[in-house]
Design a protein around this motif. Structure first.
Motif, short mmCIF file in Angstrom:
data_model
loop_
_atom_site.label_atom_id
_atom_site.label_comp_id
_atom_site.label_asym_id
_atom_site.label_seq_id
_atom_site.Cartn_x
_atom_site.Cartn_y
_atom_site.Cartn_z
N PRO A 1 61.41 169.86 84.19
CA PRO A 1 61.87 168.67 83.46
C PRO A 1 62.48 167.61 84.37
CG PRO A 1 62.53 170.68 82.34
CD PRO A 1 61.99 171.09 83.66
N LEU A 2 63.13 168.03 85.45
CA LEU A 2 63.72 167.07 86.38
C LEU A 2 62.65 166.21 87.03
CD1 LEU A 2 66.38 166.15 87.67
CD2 LEU A 2 65.99 167.81 89.48
N MET A 3 61.55 166.82 87.47
CA MET A 3 60.46 166.07 88.05
C MET A 3 59.71 165.26 87.00
SD MET A 3 60.51 166.50 91.31
CE MET A 3 62.30 166.49 91.12
N ALA A 4 59.65 165.77 85.77
CA ALA A 4 59.05 164.99 84.69
C ALA A 4 59.85 163.72 84.44
CB ALA A 4 58.96 165.84 83.42
N GLY A 5 61.18 163.83 84.47
CA GLY A 5 62.01 162.64 84.34
C GLY A 5 61.80 161.67 85.48
N ALA A 6 61.65 162.19 86.71
CA ALA A 6 61.40 161.32 87.85
C ALA A 6 60.06 160.60 87.72
CB ALA A 6 61.45 162.14 89.14
N VAL A 7 59.05 161.30 87.20
CA VAL A 7 57.75 160.66 86.98
C VAL A 7 57.87 159.54 85.95
CG1 VAL A 7 55.43 161.03 86.06
CG2 VAL A 7 56.40 162.67 87.65
N ALA A 8 58.59 159.81 84.86
CA ALA A 8 58.75 158.79 83.82
C ALA A 8 59.50 157.57 84.34
CB ALA A 8 59.49 159.40 82.63
N ILE A 9 60.43 157.76 85.24
CA ILE A 9 61.20 156.65 85.79
C ILE A 9 60.40 155.88 86.84
CG2 ILE A 9 63.19 156.17 87.29
CD1 ILE A 9 64.74 158.24 85.71
N PHE B 1 72.78 162.26 86.13
CA PHE B 1 73.26 162.92 84.91
C PHE B 1 72.33 164.06 84.52
CE2 PHE B 1 75.39 158.73 84.10
CZ PHE B 1 76.68 159.23 84.05
N PHE B 2 71.03 163.83 84.68
CA PHE B 2 70.06 164.87 84.35
C PHE B 2 70.23 166.07 85.25
CE2 PHE B 2 66.10 165.88 82.20
CZ PHE B 2 65.58 166.88 83.00
N ASP B 3 70.43 165.81 86.53
CA ASP B 3 70.61 166.89 87.48
C ASP B 3 71.86 167.71 87.17
OD1 ASP B 3 69.98 168.40 89.70
OD2 ASP B 3 71.18 167.19 91.04
N ASN B 4 72.93 167.02 86.77
CA ASN B 4 74.14 167.75 86.40
C ASN B 4 73.91 168.60 85.16
OD1 ASN B 4 75.55 166.61 88.50
ND2 ASN B 4 76.33 164.90 87.28
N ALA B 5 73.17 168.05 84.20
CA ALA B 5 72.91 168.80 82.98
C ALA B 5 72.07 170.04 83.26
CB ALA B 5 72.21 167.91 81.94
N GLU C 1 55.77 170.47 77.61
CA GLU C 1 57.09 171.08 77.51
C GLU C 1 58.08 170.42 78.46
OE1 GLU C 1 54.27 172.56 77.82
OE2 GLU C 1 54.02 173.96 76.15
N ASN C 2 57.64 170.14 79.70
CA ASN C 2 58.55 169.53 80.68
C ASN C 2 58.97 168.12 80.27
OD1 ASN C 2 58.64 171.73 82.43
ND2 ASN C 2 56.88 171.05 83.62
N PHE C 3 58.00 167.32 79.83
CA PHE C 3 58.34 165.94 79.45
C PHE C 3 59.14 165.91 78.15
CE2 PHE C 3 55.11 164.90 82.55
CZ PHE C 3 55.55 163.68 83.07
N ARG C 4 58.85 166.82 77.23
CA ARG C 4 59.65 166.87 76.01
C ARG C 4 61.10 167.21 76.33
NH1 ARG C 4 57.69 171.19 73.53
NH2 ARG C 4 55.95 170.11 72.53
N GLU C 5 61.31 168.18 77.21
CA GLU C 5 62.67 168.56 77.57
C GLU C 5 63.36 167.45 78.36
OE1 GLU C 5 65.09 172.26 79.67
OE2 GLU C 5 62.93 172.38 79.32
N ALA C 6 62.59 166.73 79.18
CA ALA C 6 63.19 165.64 79.96
C ALA C 6 63.74 164.55 79.06
CB ALA C 6 62.15 165.06 80.91
N PHE C 7 63.04 164.25 77.96
CA PHE C 7 63.47 163.17 77.07
C PHE C 7 64.48 163.64 76.02
CE2 PHE C 7 59.85 160.97 78.83
CZ PHE C 7 60.20 159.64 78.76
N THR C 8 64.62 164.96 75.84
CA THR C 8 65.58 165.45 74.84
C THR C 8 66.86 165.98 75.48
OG1 THR C 8 64.46 167.61 74.86
CG2 THR C 8 63.79 166.02 73.17
N ARG C 9 66.78 166.47 76.69
CA ARG C 9 67.97 167.02 77.34
C ARG C 9 68.99 165.93 77.65
NH1 ARG C 9 69.66 172.28 77.94
NH2 ARG C 9 67.47 172.81 78.21
#
Length: 281
Positions: A248-256, A236-240, A62-70
């Motif tokens: 999801p924010l940490m999931a995005g950080a992991v992906a990056i 941008f993610f943090d603002n969103a 759920e976290n990674f899906r939201e990170a890539f869709t948000r």
């Protein structure tokens, strides 16, 4: 007796040394461990007053899906790969002939030129930011990939690193190439480049990591979200997310962060070999 005492002392020092290194490693890795742990948890566990390393309820998908869709996280990663690869190609294009000239050619002002290269290493990237920004504005390329790439196309550290490596190459190899009729540029690309692969790999990793993590310059010259590099994309993610949905924010950080870890693990041997052969410690 003295030999046994010396052996015992050596073992104690070895244990202490490894204990200090292990403690330092854990301290450095702990923020990344917490980042990965948070990316696997649901919001209820993230804000729980008790901290657990492993989640009781796995919420990674759920976290990674939201990170890539948000936000367009995949686009941010693609931008980082494009910018990092392009900058490294230009840096290698300029660094190899410059380093060869400083290491193997004899010309007036060579030592002074190398001193200027060393001095350029001491200049923080924030110092020329305003003149560079004005130049980008006058060229009309603000808010483009070119605005991110152009200021980093020449790396004085790359010139210094490759020069140190070229100093280890015997002059007889270059003299033989000249006898065979090769020009200086041909020697650079046909003789020096193949021998410099270990050092070039080490420099490639350092260049890629630096430009992948660069936040200061893209923040100045980029306004469009679709041009953002990974660190700017996190903003941008943090603002969103308004700074509240940390899963999801940490999931995005992991992906990056993952591409950097993968790149280092793949080229680890070449990386260490490159620095060993340049004489840097």
């Amino acid at each position: 007796m003295r030999t046994a005492r010396t052996s015992l002392r050596s073992r104690i020092y070895s244990v202490l040394r490894h204990a200090i290194l292990l403690t330092g490693g854990v301290v450095m890795l702990f923020p990344f461990i917490v980042m990965v742990s948070t990316s696997l948890k649901p919001p209820s566990e993230i804000f729980s007053p008790t901290f657990t390393l492993l989640p009781q309820e796995w919420y990674a998908i759920e976290n990674f899906r939201e990170a890539f869709t948000r936000v367009p996280l995949a686009r941010f990663i693609l931008n980082g790969l494009l910018v990092g690869a392009t900058i490294f190609l230009f840096q290698a294009l300029f660094a190899l002939p410059c380093a060869y000239a400083l290491a193997k050619l004899r010309f007036a002002g060579r030592q002074m030129t190398f001193v200027l290269v060393i001095l350029a290493l001491l200049i923080p990237p924030q110092v020329p930011a305003i003149p560079l920004y004005i130049g980008m504005w006058q060229l009309g390329i603000l808010d483009t990939y070119a605005a991110i790439i152009l200021p980093s196309t020449i790396s004085v550290f790359g010139i210094f690193l490759m020069r140190q490596f070229f100093l280890q190459i015997p002059d007889d190899l270059i003299h033989a190439a000249r006898i065979d009729g090769l020009s200086e540029f041909a020697i650079v690309w046909r003789i020096m480049l193949p021998t410099a692969i270990p050092a070039l790999t080490a420099f490639a990793i350092l260049s890629f990591v630096w430009n992948w993590n660069d936040f200061f310059w893209p923040l100045i010259v980029i306004q469009s979200e679709h041009l953002a590099t990974p660190p700017l994309g996190i903003v941008f993610f943090d603002n969103a997310e308004a700074g509240t949905n940390y899963g999801p924010l940490m999931a995005g950080a992991v992906a990056i962060t993952a591409p950097l870890v993968i790149a280092f693990l793949v080229a680890q041997r070449r990386f260490l070999e490159g620095f060993a052969m340049t004489g840097l410690r």
